[in-house]
Design a protein around this motif. Structure first.
Motif, PDB file in Angstrom:
ATOM      1  N   ASP A 186       0.699  -1.239  -0.060  1.00 44.20           N
ATOM      2  CA  ASP A 186      -0.283  -0.386  -0.281  1.00 44.20           C
ATOM      3  C   ASP A 186       0.773   1.505   0.237  1.00 44.20           C
ATOM      4  OD1 ASP A 186      -2.851  -1.041   0.812  1.00 44.20           O
ATOM      5  OD2 ASP A 186      -1.636  -1.500   2.466  1.00 44.20           O
ATOM      6  N   SER A 202      -2.659   0.709  -3.772  1.00 39.02           N
ATOM      7  CA  SER A 202      -2.595  -0.454  -3.885  1.00 39.02           C
ATOM      8  C   SER A 202      -2.410  -1.844  -4.520  1.00 39.02           C
ATOM      9  CB  SER A 202      -3.885  -1.006  -2.750  1.00 39.02           C
ATOM     10  OG  SER A 202      -3.934   0.019  -1.446  1.00 39.02           O
ATOM     11  N   TYR A 203      -1.482  -2.710  -4.173  1.00 38.94           N
ATOM     12  CA  TYR A 203      -1.789  -3.873  -5.133  1.00 38.94           C
ATOM     13  C   TYR A 203      -1.481  -5.183  -3.959  1.00 38.94           C
ATOM     14  CZ  TYR A 203       1.143  -7.019  -7.534  1.00 38.94           C
ATOM     15  OH  TYR A 203       0.894  -8.559  -8.840  1.00 38.94           O
ATOM     16  N   ARG A 237     -19.124  -5.673  -0.697  1.00 43.08           N
ATOM     17  CA  ARG A 237     -18.309  -4.326  -0.957  1.00 43.08           C
ATOM     18  C   ARG A 237     -18.862  -2.624  -1.278  1.00 43.08           C
ATOM     19  NH1 ARG A 237     -15.697  -2.224   0.342  1.00 43.08           N
ATOM     20  NH2 ARG A 237     -13.924  -1.728  -1.543  1.00 43.08           N
ATOM     21  N   ASN A 282     -13.175   5.644  -7.924  1.00 40.85           N
ATOM     22  CA  ASN A 282     -12.572   4.332  -7.275  1.00 40.85           C
ATOM     23  C   ASN A 282     -12.192   3.452  -7.982  1.00 40.85           C
ATOM     24  OD1 ASN A 282     -11.764   3.044  -4.922  1.00 40.85           O
ATOM     25  ND2 ASN A 282     -10.514   3.680  -4.672  1.00 40.85           N
ATOM     26  N   GLU A 298     -11.034  -0.856  -8.143  1.00 42.21           N
ATOM     27  CA  GLU A 298     -10.370  -1.729  -8.008  1.00 42.21           C
ATOM     28  C   GLU A 298     -10.646  -2.938  -8.812  1.00 42.21           C
ATOM     29  OE1 GLU A 298     -12.663  -3.671  -4.148  1.00 42.21           O
ATOM     30  OE2 GLU A 298     -12.529  -1.224  -2.814  1.00 42.21           O
ATOM     31  N   TYR A 314     -10.137  -7.194  -9.313  1.00 41.80           N
ATOM     32  CA  TYR A 314      -9.571  -8.310  -9.440  1.00 41.80           C
ATOM     33  C   TYR A 314      -9.304  -9.139 -11.088  1.00 41.80           C
ATOM     34  CZ  TYR A 314     -11.693  -6.919  -4.714  1.00 41.80           C
ATOM     35  OH  TYR A 314     -12.008  -5.786  -4.209  1.00 41.80           O
ATOM     36  N   VAL A 340      -5.417  -8.244  -7.063  1.00 42.31           N
ATOM     37  CA  VAL A 340      -5.689  -6.972  -6.651  1.00 42.31           C
ATOM     38  C   VAL A 340      -5.699  -5.336  -6.769  1.00 42.31           C
ATOM     39  CG1 VAL A 340      -7.697  -5.987  -4.566  1.00 42.31           C
ATOM     40  CG2 VAL A 340      -7.378  -8.435  -5.167  1.00 42.31           C
ATOM     41  N   SER A 369      -5.523  -1.408  -6.358  1.00 41.34           N
ATOM     42  CA  SER A 369      -7.048   0.090  -6.289  1.00 41.34           C
ATOM     43  C   SER A 369      -6.215   0.816  -5.881  1.00 41.34           C
ATOM     44  CB  SER A 369      -7.558  -0.210  -4.534  1.00 41.34           C
ATOM     45  OG  SER A 369      -8.300   0.482  -4.697  1.00 41.34           O
TER      46      SER A 369
END
Length: 235
Positions: free
Chosen positions: A83, A108-109, A126, A201, A203, A205, A214, A216
Motif C-alpha cells: 500500500d 494498493s496492490y 463491497r 475509485n 478496484e 480483481y 487486486v 486499487s
C-alpha cells in the motif's frame, strides 16, 4: 564553386548530426522532465525491488505532483501486498507510521495464490448491498443485481464491470476499461467502480493461472489508466 558547395553541404550535414545527437542526449537528461523521478525516488524503488525479490508487482508511474510515498507491505508464504501512502519522505515499512487520513492512501496492490474471483455476494457487500442474490437481465451485455448494482460484460469477454445503478455512462466506461485490459492481455477479471464526486475509485480483481491480483487506485479520467497500469501484463 561546386567544390565549395560540396564542402558547405558536408559541413551542414555534420552540424545537423551533432544537433540531433545533442538533442537526443538532452531529452534523456534528468533536467528534461521527471519521468523517472529524483534520486530519493530511485533509491526507494530499488529498495522495493530488494524487499520483493523475484515476486511480480506493479507500481504506478512516477508523478511529481504526488510527492513522497510510504510503502507498507506484507509477505506470507501464499500472498504479498503493498500500500502506498502520501508522506513527508520516501520510506518502506511493515506497519503504517504516524497519523494518516483516508485520503493519504494512494495505491494498493496484492497478489494471492489460489484465490478465486469475487462471488456476487462479496461484490454486493463491497457496495454496501446485502440480501439474497436477485439477478435480472437488461440486455445481453448488462444485468442488474438486487435492483441496485449494474454488471456489464462485453460479448466474447470474461471481464466484468460493476457500478451502482444510476452511474453515468456505465457502458462507455466499461467499454474503455475492458478494451484497455484486453490490450494488456488480461482475459479474466472484475472491476468495481465507486463514484466519488468528480473522481472514480477502481478496484481491479484480475485472475491468472494460480493467483489473483487486486489493484486499487483513484482517477479523475479513464485516460489515467496507463499511469497506474502501464506495467500490467500476464506474469
Amino acid at each position: 564553386m561546386w567544390v565549395v558547395n560540396i564542402k558547405l553541404l558536408r559541413l551542414s550535414i555534420i552540424i545537423g548530426c551533432l544537433v540531433f545527437i545533442f538533442s537526443a542526449c538532452s531529452s534523456q537528461s534528468p533536467e528534461n522532465g521527471d519521468a523517472k523521478g529524483d534520486d530519493a525516488y530511485q533509491e526507494w524503488v530499488q529498495k522495493i525491488k530488494t524487499v520483493f525479490g523475484d515476486r511480480s508487482y506493479i507500481l504506478p508511474d512516477y508523478d511529481p505532483n504526488v510527492g513522497p510515498l510510504e510503502m507498507v507491505y506484507g509477505i506470507s508464504s501464499t500472498s504479498y501486498s503493498l500500500d502506498l501512502y502520501r508522506s513527508d519522505s520516501y520510506s518502506i515499512q511493515k506497519d503504517l507510521s504516524g497519523l494518516h487520513t483516508v485520503h493519504d492512501l494512494y495505491y494498493s496492490y496484492s497478489n494471492s495464490e489460489r484465490k478465486q474471483l469475487l462471488e456476487d455476494t462479496e461484490i454486493l457487500s463491497r457496495f454496501g448491498v446485502e440480501g439474497e442474490i436477485n439477478r435480472k437481465e437488461i440486455t445481453k451485455d448488462q444485468f442488474i443485481l438486487n435492483n441496485t448494482l449494474l454488471e456489464f460484460q462485453k460479448e466474447n469477454s470474461d471481464i466484468k464491470i460493476y457500478e451502482l445503478k444510476g452511474s453515468q455512462d456505465i457502458q462507455g466506461r466499461a467499454d474503455t476499461i475492458i478494451d484497455f485490459l484486453k490490450k494488456k492481455g488480461i482475459k479474466l477479471g472484475q472491476v468495481l467502480i465507486f463514484d466519488l464526486e468528480d473522481r472514480r475509485n477502481l478496484e481491479l480483481y484480475l485472475a491468472f493461472d494460480n493467483s489473483l491480483q487486486v489493484i486499487s487506485f483513484t482517477i479523475q479520467n479513464l485516460n489515467e489508466l496507463d499511469k497506474y497500469l502501464a506495467d500490467l501484463n500476464i506474469h
